[in-house]
Design a protein around this motif. Structure first.
Motif, short mmCIF file in Angstrom:
data_model
loop_
_atom_site.label_atom_id
_atom_site.label_comp_id
_atom_site.label_asym_id
_atom_site.label_seq_id
_atom_site.Cartn_x
_atom_site.Cartn_y
_atom_site.Cartn_z
N GLU A 177 0.73 -1.39 0.13
CA GLU A 177 -0.09 -0.06 -0.01
C GLU A 177 0.69 1.24 0.05
O GLU A 177 0.51 2.17 -0.67
CB GLU A 177 -0.69 -0.05 1.24
CG GLU A 177 -2.07 -0.92 1.16
CD GLU A 177 -2.64 -1.16 2.41
OE1 GLU A 177 -2.56 -0.50 3.34
OE2 GLU A 177 -3.79 -1.93 2.46
N ALA A 178 1.84 1.25 0.87
CA ALA A 178 2.69 2.43 0.81
C ALA A 178 3.59 2.41 -0.60
O ALA A 178 3.76 3.76 -0.85
CB ALA A 178 3.82 2.38 2.11
N ARG A 180 2.30 1.89 -3.45
CA ARG A 180 1.23 2.54 -4.35
C ARG A 180 1.36 4.03 -4.18
O ARG A 180 1.23 4.60 -5.12
CB ARG A 180 0.18 1.90 -4.25
CG ARG A 180 0.01 0.38 -5.02
CD ARG A 180 -1.56 -0.33 -4.91
NE ARG A 180 -2.14 -0.52 -3.73
CZ ARG A 180 -1.81 -1.65 -3.15
NH1 ARG A 180 -1.20 -2.77 -3.97
NH2 ARG A 180 -2.36 -2.10 -2.08
N ARG A 181 1.20 4.28 -3.00
CA ARG A 181 1.25 5.82 -2.55
C ARG A 181 2.37 6.34 -3.08
O ARG A 181 2.17 7.47 -3.69
CB ARG A 181 1.02 5.85 -1.05
CG ARG A 181 1.00 7.48 -0.64
CD ARG A 181 -0.37 8.17 -0.90
NE ARG A 181 -0.39 9.55 -0.14
CZ ARG A 181 -0.63 10.47 -0.84
NH1 ARG A 181 -1.48 10.36 -1.97
NH2 ARG A 181 -0.69 11.57 -0.20
N SER A 184 2.43 6.73 -7.08
CA SER A 184 1.47 7.86 -7.29
C SER A 184 2.19 9.14 -7.17
O SER A 184 1.98 10.00 -8.00
CB SER A 184 0.19 7.88 -6.40
OG SER A 184 -0.61 8.88 -6.78
#
Length: 196
Positions: A177-178, A180-181, A184
């Motif tokens: 998740e980190a 992916r952030r 982005s």
């Protein structure tokens, strides 16, 4: 007596293949979770084989890593090909960056191997060269389309992959998740803007 001895080499070969598979599975799990600095003896222990058995199949850690990461290298190649095939070079560039970050977030050892931990490993060198050359071509097309910063250089991408590898998290899900952030935010930084 002959029937028994005729079957013996097949049984030993099967045991050797089982040992090899256990070693690869242990190496993949350990490299993914902890990176490449894990001692060979620890991999042997987790595979329930002796160090001599491990070395018989894989004489160096480099050889073991290349074989353990073969699937990831194929996945990396496919990701780059997918990005190159996209008719929109910016979309293709973003897709490659996001998917490579995700692949690297899920496997710490692969990141180290990809970023030249084993420069003499020919399979890695060829795949790494293909990926970097292809991403350079994709970046050039994205710049020509006016979507990628004109001052972008390939080293920027390498720097971002190194930063992505530095993400620390308590679980694989949290790390992904980190990542992916992070991807982005990096893509926003790569994007051309009127003042660039």
């Amino acid at each position: 007596m002959r029937a028994v001895t005729d079957r013996l080499p097949h049984t030993l070969r099967s045991d050797a293949l089982d040992n090899r598979q256990r070693i690869l599975e242990a190496a993949r799990a350990v490299f993914a979770a902890e990176g490449l600095n894990v001692p060979i003896r620890e991999i042997a222990r987790r595979a329930s084989v002796g160090p001599a058995t491990l070395y018989r199949h894989f004489p160096t850690k480099e050889v073991l890593a290349v074989e353990a990461f073969r699937e990831q290298m194929h996945a990396c190649h496919a990701i780059v090909d997918e990005g190159l095939a996209d008719p929109d070079p910016w979309h293709g560039f973003c897709l490659v960056f996001e998917k490579i970050c995700d692949l690297h977030a899920r496997d710490r050892g692969f990141t180290a191997a990809f970023l030249s931990a084993f420069p003499r490993a020919m399979d890695f060198a060829a795949e790494r060269a293909y990926a970097l050359t292809s991403v350079t071509a994709l970046a050039r097309r994205a710049k020509e389309a006016g979507r990628l910063r004109p001052d972008f250089v390939l080293e920027d991408l390498i720097l971002m992959l190194m930063a992505n590898n530095g993400i620390e998290a308590t679980s694989l899900t949290t790390r992904a998740e980190a990542s992916r952030r992070f991807a982005s935010l990096a893509i926003q930084a790569f994007q051309a803007a009127p003042n660039h």
